[in-house]
Design an enzyme around this catalytic site. Structure first.
Site, mmCIF file in Angstrom:
data_model
loop_
_atom_site.group_PDB
_atom_site.id
_atom_site.type_symbol
_atom_site.label_atom_id
_atom_site.label_comp_id
_atom_site.label_asym_id
_atom_site.label_seq_id
_atom_site.Cartn_x
_atom_site.Cartn_y
_atom_site.Cartn_z
ATOM 1 C CD GLU A 165 -2.249 -5.027 27.619
ATOM 2 O OE1 GLU A 165 -2.898 -6.022 27.267
ATOM 3 O OE2 GLU A 165 -2.031 -4.052 26.878
ATOM 4 C CD GLU A 197 1.988 -2.601 25.342
ATOM 5 O OE1 GLU A 197 1.082 -3.013 24.580
ATOM 6 O OE2 GLU A 197 2.536 -3.324 26.184
HETATM 7 C C1 GCB Z 1 -0.642 -5.335 24.293
HETATM 8 C C2 GCB Z 1 0.370 -6.136 25.021
HETATM 9 C C3 GCB Z 1 1.531 -6.547 24.140
HETATM 10 C C4 GCB Z 1 1.008 -6.977 22.775
HETATM 11 C C5 GCB Z 1 0.303 -5.808 22.142
HETATM 12 C C6 GCB Z 1 -0.280 -6.155 20.766
HETATM 13 O O1 GCB Z 1 -1.436 -4.631 24.837
HETATM 14 O O2 GCB Z 1 0.840 -5.513 26.179
HETATM 15 O O3 GCB Z 1 2.212 -7.593 24.766
HETATM 16 O O4 GCB Z 1 2.017 -7.469 21.946
HETATM 17 O O5 GCB Z 1 -0.760 -5.411 22.952
HETATM 18 O O6 GCB Z 1 0.379 -5.873 19.770
HETATM 19 O O7 GCB Z 1 -1.355 -6.726 20.721
#
Ligand code: GCB
Length: 656
Positions: free
Chosen positions: A455, A544
């Site tokens: 990110e 993700e």
């Molecule tokens: C994201 C991040 C990750 C966070 C996740 C979240 O996009 O890459 O590090 O933990 O979202 O759960 O907000």
């Protein structure tokens, strides 16, 4: 003490706000040596793990220990000490607020060095990782300084040790993150009830655990020894003949003597210990081993015998064939290739099904824990995953070896997360983090891709040239693996994708966007993946997706935070992924996250991030059972794997 040894702490935590428009591609220091410490007939290894003594500095006075030379004698002579386990994060060990300490802490311990070690050999001190910056002394003499968590470092200590006597090791560790550390953070001074206090903030979503996170070793090498081994492999078209190319660097005086032509005897053994190939190198200390009827390294569920490893024995010999040093490592024979549509292993297209993860556990934080590691691999295999990303930093060397053995593919990520405020200094450290990572992990067959950031703010000024430089640098170090980054900015704003080989994107439909709206997942995922592919014409991964889920919370119909909701969110994504798979360029799905994990305190997190498919104690939530069925179904559909007997629970005999 030289100034550079104390650059960060003496400079205090200067805030950097440079937004550089012109970035120059400067050289970064190259790592040497650091082969994983292994015993052999020419090497001994001793662990310094155990209970160390620990002192925290006053937060308002982080450099006091340096000025007062706490390293010159036992720490307990300067301050009262408390016991601290190594390896472990120090944050969750005590009952007071050590958890939120900002700045320096000190460790020391005594250890014995046997008289036999005084013989004609060299002694090395090696740390698996210290987060974030480490300063090390032996018997009051400075040894090494290292900046960057999650990566190993070492130094020769032969001349600093007392042999047949007691020695002392002292470590100062600084957890402060600023705009030019990797990852970045900010230190601010703010008023509190007692006057003023220092506050550490960061935008990334995991707790900034700190301390001596991985094992500390002393190991011996001969005077002239094998310092580097680099291995690459190839397969014949019909995958019956394997080639193992090795290249060795030697350190030591004999390496420089003109009349002593060193050479390498390389032997390759199969799993049963049978010698399958051998070769003697020329003076360049490199060569090739050919393996007939080779057993290639395959990912889990892609082949009945996944994770096949050979043992490579490297013997360093002098002109008269005198044996100088021996080092052994595991080797998997496989090829990787990629194009604008696919990623292939041994010529076969791969579909990734896995997780973003964290090294995180109750009490020990990010400290190496073999029990946890083995449990996690058992769960990965139980659920039918074939891959994970080391979000958002390099994981332990022991876990990389485990992934090799079990055929789990790794997208290996450097510690750059939420990268922003691009500057020349940051660029240098970011490149260095990749250099250290590639140096450490280049011989692992499980590592199939480098992730150069998570990110990053790739829509902002400077991102374009910054990521071009980072990606090109990564490519210059390793051409055998593709490069990705997990991107979250909208594809219309992104400026980094053109420098990558594979595009990964993170998105939280029905969570951060349209919270609760299960009817707004499938089409959005399809549209976004299509848009990324259209923009860059490269393979696409969803790196993700997920939803926070409180174990035991059940609500029907599904409602945010409930187990039903996580299950439904996954299912809506599966529909999108199956549509996308038909397009040919969609190559993987990664749930966020494998297990619940700790974060900084915030009103959006109840005891941490709860997007785990497993709880922090590594027990399945309801969605884990659904995911398991999908991952095995994909395995059977794509790679003809068989189903585990307990995949489906008996309901009724529908035939009668
Ligand atoms: C994201 C991040 C990750 C966070 C996740 C979240 O996009 O890459 O590090 O933990 O979202 O759960 O907000």
């Amino acid at each position: 003490m030289s100034l550079s040894f104390f650059s960060l702490v003496t400079g205090l935590y200067v805030l950097h706000f440079s937004i550089a428009l012109i970035l120059v591609n400067k050289e970064v220091p190259q790592t040497r040596g650091m082969l994983y410490p292994r015993e052999s007939e020419t090497r001994e290894v001793r662990s310094l793990d155990g209970i160390w003594n620990f002192v925290r500095s006053d937060q308002a006075n982080p450099t006091q220990g340096v000025r007062d030379e706490w390293y010159a004698k036992e720490l307990s002579k300067s301050r009262p000490t408390i016991p601290m386990p190594v390896p472990a994060s120090y944050n969750d060990i005590t009952t007071d607020n050590l958890r939120d300490h900002v700045g320096t802490v000190w460790y020391d311990r005594k250890f014995f060095v046997p008289r036999s070690w005084a013989k004609d050999q060299r002694i090395w001190l090696r740390f698996g990782s210290v987060h974030y910056e480490a300063y090390v002394w032996i018997n009051g003499q400075k040894v090494v300084k290292h900046e960057m968590g999650h990566l190993p470092f070492e130094a020769e200590v032969t001349d600093l040790l007392s042999y047949g006597a007691e020695n002392r090791i002292t470590v100062m560790c600084d957890n402060a993150l600023i705009q030019t550390t990797v990852p970045q953070g900010r230190i601010t001074e703010v008023p509190n009830d007692g006057g003023m206090t220092i506050v550490q903030s960061y935008t990334f979503d995991f707790f900034n655990y700190a301390g001596i996170h991985r094992s500390v070793h002393l190991y011996t090498t001969p005077r002239t020894f094998i310092e580097e081994v680099e291995v690459t492999t190839n397969l014949s078209k019909d995958a019956t003949i394997g080639e193992v190319f090795y290249s060795v660097s030697v350190n030591g005086s004999a390496a420089n003597e003109a009349d002593n032509v060193l050479h390498i005897q390389a032997n390759l053994y199969d799993k049963e210990g049978v010698l399958v190939a051998n070769a003697t190198s020329d003076g360049k200390l490199g060569g090739k081993l050919q393996v007939n009827q080779v057993k290639p390294w395959w990912p889990y569920l892609m082949h009945p015998e996944p994770g096949y490893l050979y043992q490579l024995e490297i013997k360093l010999l002098a002109t008269n064939d005198e044996l100088l040093d021996v080092y052994r490592l595991k080797v998997g024979v496989r090829t990787l290739s990629w194009n604008s549509q696919q990623f292939l292993i041994n010529g076969k297209p791969v579909y990734f099904r896995g997780f973003g993860r964290h090294e995180d556990a109750d009490i020990r934080g990010k400290g190496l824990d073999n029990a946890l590691m083995v449990r996690d691999f058992n769960l990965l295999k139980w659920i039918g995953a074939n891959a994970y990303r080391t979000s958002h930093y390099p994981y332990s060397e022991e876990s990389m070896q485990f992934a090799d053995e079990h055929g789990i593919m790794i997208i290996d990520e450097c510690p750059s997360v939420d990268t922003e405020n691009y500057s020349q200094e940051l660029l240098g450290k970011h490149k260095s983090s990749l250099e250290q990572l590639i140096h450490r992990d280049r011989n692992h067959p499980s590592v199939v891709m480098w992730s150069i950031a998570n990110e990053p703010r790739t829509g902002s000024v400077g991102a374009d040239s910054y990521f071009e430089l980072v990606a090109n640098y990564t490519r210059s170090l390793d051409k055998t693996r593709p490069i990705t980054a997990a991107i979250a900015v909208p594809n219309t704003q992104d400026k980094a994708g053109r420098s990558l080989d594979i595009i990964s994107f993170n998105r939280y439909n029905a969570w951060y966007s349209n919270a609760g709206r299960l009817d707004m997942v499938t089409q959005n995922v399809i549209d976004e993946a299509v848009a990324w592919n259209k923009r860059y014409n490269k393979p696409i991964i969803m790196s993700e997706y997920g939803a926070d889920t409180l174990e035991g919370l059940h609500m029907q119909p599904a409602y945010v935070w409930s187990e039903e909701f996580q299950t439904e969110v996954f299912s809506r994504h599966f529909k999108a992924f199956d549509e996308l798979r038909k397009k040919g360029w969609f190559i993987g799905e990664f749930v966020w996250n494998f297990a619940d994990f700790k974060t900084a305190q915030s009103y959006t997190r109840v005891g941490g991030n709860k997007k785990g498919v497993f709880t922090r104690a590594r027990q399945p939530k309801a969605a884990a059972h659904l995911l398991r069925k999908r991952y095995f179904a994909l395995g059977r559909d794509l790679d003809q794997c068989s189903f585990p007997e307990d995949l489906f629970t008996y309901i009724a005999d529908l035939i009668s």
